[in-house]
Enzyme design. Structure first.
Site, short mmCIF file in Angstrom:
data_model
loop_
_atom_site.label_atom_id
_atom_site.label_comp_id
_atom_site.label_asym_id
_atom_site.label_seq_id
_atom_site.Cartn_x
_atom_site.Cartn_y
_atom_site.Cartn_z
N GLY A 30 0.81 -1.13 -0.28
CA GLY A 30 -0.28 0.15 0.07
C GLY A 30 0.76 1.36 -0.19
O GLY A 30 0.51 2.40 0.00
N CYS A 239 -28.15 -8.27 -16.71
CA CYS A 239 -27.72 -7.84 -17.54
C CYS A 239 -28.39 -8.26 -19.08
O CYS A 239 -28.35 -9.21 -19.13
CB CYS A 239 -26.10 -9.04 -17.96
SG CYS A 239 -25.08 -8.92 -19.61
N CYS A 242 -26.93 -11.63 -20.66
CA CYS A 242 -26.30 -13.06 -20.71
C CYS A 242 -27.19 -13.47 -19.22
O CYS A 242 -27.35 -14.42 -18.56
CB CYS A 242 -25.01 -12.77 -20.10
SG CYS A 242 -24.15 -12.76 -18.40
N CYS A 264 -23.16 -6.18 -19.70
CA CYS A 264 -22.24 -6.97 -18.26
C CYS A 264 -20.87 -5.62 -19.14
O CYS A 264 -20.25 -5.92 -20.08
CB CYS A 264 -21.81 -8.33 -18.79
SG CYS A 264 -22.22 -9.14 -17.55
N CYS A 270 -18.85 -11.77 -20.00
CA CYS A 270 -20.09 -12.05 -20.52
C CYS A 270 -20.36 -12.93 -21.56
O CYS A 270 -21.22 -13.60 -21.50
CB CYS A 270 -20.88 -10.70 -21.00
SG CYS A 270 -22.62 -10.22 -21.71
#
Lengths: 294, 193, 362
Positions: A30, A239, A242, A264, A270
């Site tokens: 980090g 979606c 899909c 998506c 997808c």
């Protein structure tokens, strides 16, 4: 491979410098390690940090995937993928599962990553405190002292004013309990995927000359408050192609009357679902093979 | 200058520097990201007493911009010449070192090396330790990079634990034996098993 | 039915092909040669070299041709090429005192050793469009005089001799290198000068101008401005002496600024410094003014809060390759982030109207 350029474009001295920065980044999760970013053949702000990190990590046997907004076919993803195919001669893929290195802008793939993968993020502004304090000398001191009070104040002001934290993307996180980190402008829907990921996550900010990292299995906590816990949000719809209800969605305007649908953002996810027979309300009648012309 | 005269220092570098260094780096990166995991590296053949793994780490990470401290028996003519020829690294004392190379006994005590500053904890030395052997047994490791817990044969767990206690300052280690290496960043909690 | 747009690769290839055609323009008009650009667009070439941080007039001319005359794009091409060049060694500091001057003026002395020499300047031209140029007429021959013998001394040497000009401490033998190390703040003067030398001319001009208008006012005199060729020498350790490897044209500007003095120091003039590749005098003067402004704290000027005196502000924003890249990246798709914001705004609006409805009902 393109003649006249070294493997993966950068000269060896530059790669060594980036590699040293990467190891320190992994050793201090980090924390933003300064590195001597080079001018690349694509503009600053267009992924030069990610490109330099990828160039320093690539080996000839890697399989590279590049996404922008979750999609493999967005212009900048296409451009970066063809750059590495040309200067490193590596294999490329659009399938998340087949990739060993994935360079991304603004998304984490929906398919869970594995221990054998490295996710390289393109980062525009690596400093999570930058919009609270523009001075590098100040923010560096704040990180040194773990002085993150200003960030908590900002988030709490949001709650006071709007009843919610209004960071929709680039939502700040605490890494391994020590450094507050900008996860790059991923939607906050993706934040939970940062936490204890089996994959190594590397972040490159070229213009700002910073590299940072989240080692595998590392705790990454989205900043929040006991009475206002963090919430990963997305459009409340399946979606249209899909039918997935668990993926991040792009909103597409489909007609002049402003009609919309949701699809998506992760094109590989997808396509994989459609190949497995899943259908949304607006799916084409027969399966379109993505690789061949109809 | 014996080694210079007989040309020993010329041999033992990477055959294909760009791809050999890329492969070696990935091994070191994997090791640093997954403490306790042991990786194999090939391609470097430094003179004794430097292990092949430590040689590969040097060729991959060290150059004219990174001062190097050679400790104990590693501070010999043949290795000095090899390092100078292949990396150009300036040879210095431990207080100026970005990297240090030696056996554990030669490198300890872990004092006097740069450990970084609160503003720049990355400005700390990386110690490349040549060990007689390396195995996934011994001290218990927990922390970033490790799913639950890992084990690694560490020469002196207490010294590593003391290093970890200084986090975010501290030293990072690349542990080598033969053509194998593991790594131990400062983040890792080390307990005697 | 909906099929998502694809075909980024074809779109990119087509755009490149169109761009190449547009760059060439009307094929009935002769193609520009690199030599024409190099010799007839010399000031543009100089700017590309200066901000591209690479002295190569032919390459800079080619970059300008490729960039269709877009200076910042040409600078970017040069910088990206520069990345791939190995560093074989470092030259010795160039001696601008030994410059073969084409132009040398001082605004602080009417006459001085070495003389005032206007050289090829726009300064006293009347800015009238020259229609004869459109007809391609050759210019009348310029009168020639023999070059003055020997080096031309710097104006500041006379002021220094008298003690009225502050002495500048010599820098470290090996200054930090902005192209090899990330910018670290606070930056010392050698690092600041490197950043300014590569910095965008327009940005530095604006900052310098702001100091003249009172944002960090520090009245500057052009102590000296000189343009000319200097030799570049490289130490060859194997030979034991320095070898001349060529020459570069530079513009150097030293400003003389007043300094009030302090309890421990009597009043003295201070300096700002600008040094740029090629004939780039607007840039060199701007650089000198901004350099001087950035020394405000070092020189104990209280309340140094103007933008040009703010080192982080100036150094973080003076590079046009960084700035234009980041500015223009907002052209890239951001629909993931926008979608996230859109959801949030809708949610907040729904909650707000829910509260309003509830209040109205009560």
């Amino acid at each position: 491979m393109s003649d006249g350029y070294n493997f993966a474009y950068l000269d060896e001295a530059t790669k060594r410098m980036i590699r040293r920065a990467l190891l320190k980044a992994v050793a201090i999760p980090g924390y933003q390690v300064p590195f001597s970013s080079r001018e690349m053949p694509m503009p600053y702000g267009w992924g030069t940090g990610g490109v330099q990190v990828t160039a320093a990590c690539l080996t000839p046997s890697d399989v590279l995937k590049v996404i922008d907004q979750g999609a493999d076919d967005t212009t900048n993803a296409v451009s970066i993928r063809s750059f590495f195919a040309r200067v490193a001669g590596v294999a490329t893929t659009e399938r998340t599962a087949d990739a060993t290195i994935i360079q991304t802008r603004h998304r984490i793939p929906e398919q869970p990553l594995t221990e054998d993968q490295i996710l390289v993020y393109q980062v525009p502004i690596p400093e999570p405190l930058r919009f609270l304090e523009p001075r590098e000398t100040e923010t560096r001191r704040m990180h040194a002292l773990s002085d993150y009070g200003l960030m908590h104040v900002r988030l709490y002001e949001d709650i006071a004013r709007h009843g919610a934290i209004t960071k929709a993307y680039a939502y700040p996180v605490m890494v391994a309990g020590r450094y507050v980190m900008d996860p790059s402008p991923i939607p906050r829907f993706d934040n939970p995927k940062l936490d204890r990921s089996p994959a190594l996550q590397l972040f490159g900010a070229g213009r700002e000359s910073r590299i940072y990292a989240v080692p595998p299995w590392t705790e990454v906590r989205s900043l929040d408050f006991d009475d206002y816990p963090f919430e990963a949000t997305k459009a409340d719809a399946p979606c249209a192609l899909c039918g997935a209800t668990d993926s991040y969605l792009d909103e597409v305007i489909v007609d002049d009357a402003g009609g919309r649908m949701f699809v998506c953002s992760d094109t590989d996810y997808c396509a994989g679902r459609r190949a497995a027979g899943h259908r949304g309300i607006a799916a084409p009648p027969e399966l379109v093979d993505m690789g061949e012309a109809p | 200058m014996g080694a210079m005269m007989d040309g020993l220092h010329l041999a033992g570098g990477f055959a294909d520097p760009a791809t050999d260094a890329a492969t070696a780096f990935r091994a070191v990166l994997q090791a640093m990201a997954r403490p306790g995991q042991i990786e194999s590296v090939r391609g470097a053949a430094p003179p004794a007493p430097c292990s092949h793994a430590a040689g590969a780490a040097l060729l991959t990470l060290v150059d004219s911009t990174t001062p190097l401290y050679l400790a104990g028996a590693h501070d010999c003519d043949t290795l000095r010449d090899w390092v100078r020829f292949h990396t150009g690294a300036p040879l210095v004392g431990r207080s100026e070192a970005a990297f240090a190379l030696g056996t554990w006994d030669a490198l300890v005590p872990l004092t006097g090396y740069p450990v970084g500053t609160p503003e720049y904890p990355d400005r700390s030395a990386t110690l490349i330790v040549d060990l007689p052997a390396l195995s996934g047994t011994g001290a218990r490791l927990t922390g970033p990079g490790i799913r639950d817990a890992a084990a690694l044969s560490l020469p002196d767990p207490a010294a590593f634990a003391a290093n970890a206690a200084r986090f975010p300052l501290g030293l990072d280690f690349i542990l080598c034996a033969g053509d194998r290496l593991a790594a131990l960043p400062r983040t890792i909690r080390v307990e005697v098993a | 039915m909906y099929v998502a747009t694809k075909g980024g690769e074809t779109a990119i290839a087509n755009a490149h092909a169109w761009l190449a055609e547009e760059r060439r323009g009307d094929p009935g008009v002769p193609d520009l040669t690199v030599a024409q650009i190099r010799d007839q667009m010399g000031v543009a070439v100089a700017r590309v070299m200066a901000e591209g941080a690479l002295y190569d007039p032919d390459l800079a001319a080619l970059a300008l041709k490729q960039a269709r005359g877009d200076m910042v794009e040409a600078v970017f091409l040069i910088r990206a090429f520069r990345t791939t060049l190995p560093r074989l060694g470092s030259s010795l500091p160039v001696d601008t005192g030994a410059m073969a001057c084409d132009r040398r003026i001082s605004a602080v002395f009417k006459d001085l050793p070495g003389g005032q020499m206007l050289g090829p300047t726009f300064d006293y031209t009347h800015r009238l469009i020259d229609f004869a140029l459109a007809a391609g007429e050759p210019p009348p021959p310029a009168p020639e005089t023999p070059a003055a013998p020997g080096p031309v001394p710097h104006v500041t040497t006379f002021l220094k001799r008298e003690g009225v000009l502050q002495d500048e401490p010599g820098g470290a033998p090996l200054p930090p290198d902005l192209t090899r190390e990330p910018l670290e703040l606070p930056a010392d003067r050698p690092l600041r000068l490197q950043a300014l030398a590569r910095g965008d001319e327009g940005f530095l001009l604006g900052l310098a101008y702001s100091t003249q208008r009172g944002y960090g006012r520090n009245h500057a005199f052009v102590g000296e401005l000189r343009i000319g060729a200097v030799a570049v020498e490289v130490d060859i350790p194997e030979l034991g002496f320095a070898v001349d490897i060529g020459e570069v044209t530079l513009t150097e500007c030293e400003t003389v600024n007043q300094f009030q003095g302090s309890a421990t120091q009597p009043a003295q003039f201070t300096r700002g410094y600008g040094l740029v590749f090629g004939q780039s005098e607007r840039k060199a003067i701007s650089m000198a003014l901004v350099d001087r402004a950035l020394r405000a704290r070092e020189l104990g000027e209280v309340d140094a809060t103007a933008p040009a005196q703010d080192e982080e502000f100036v150094l973080s924003h003076c590079d046009n390759v960084q700035a234009s890249g980041f500015l223009e990246h907002i052209k890239l798709p951001h629909y993931v982030d926008f979608q996230a914001e859109l959801e949030l705004v809708r949610k907040l609006r729904a909650e707000a109207s829910g509260v309003a409805l509830q209040e109205a009902a009560e």
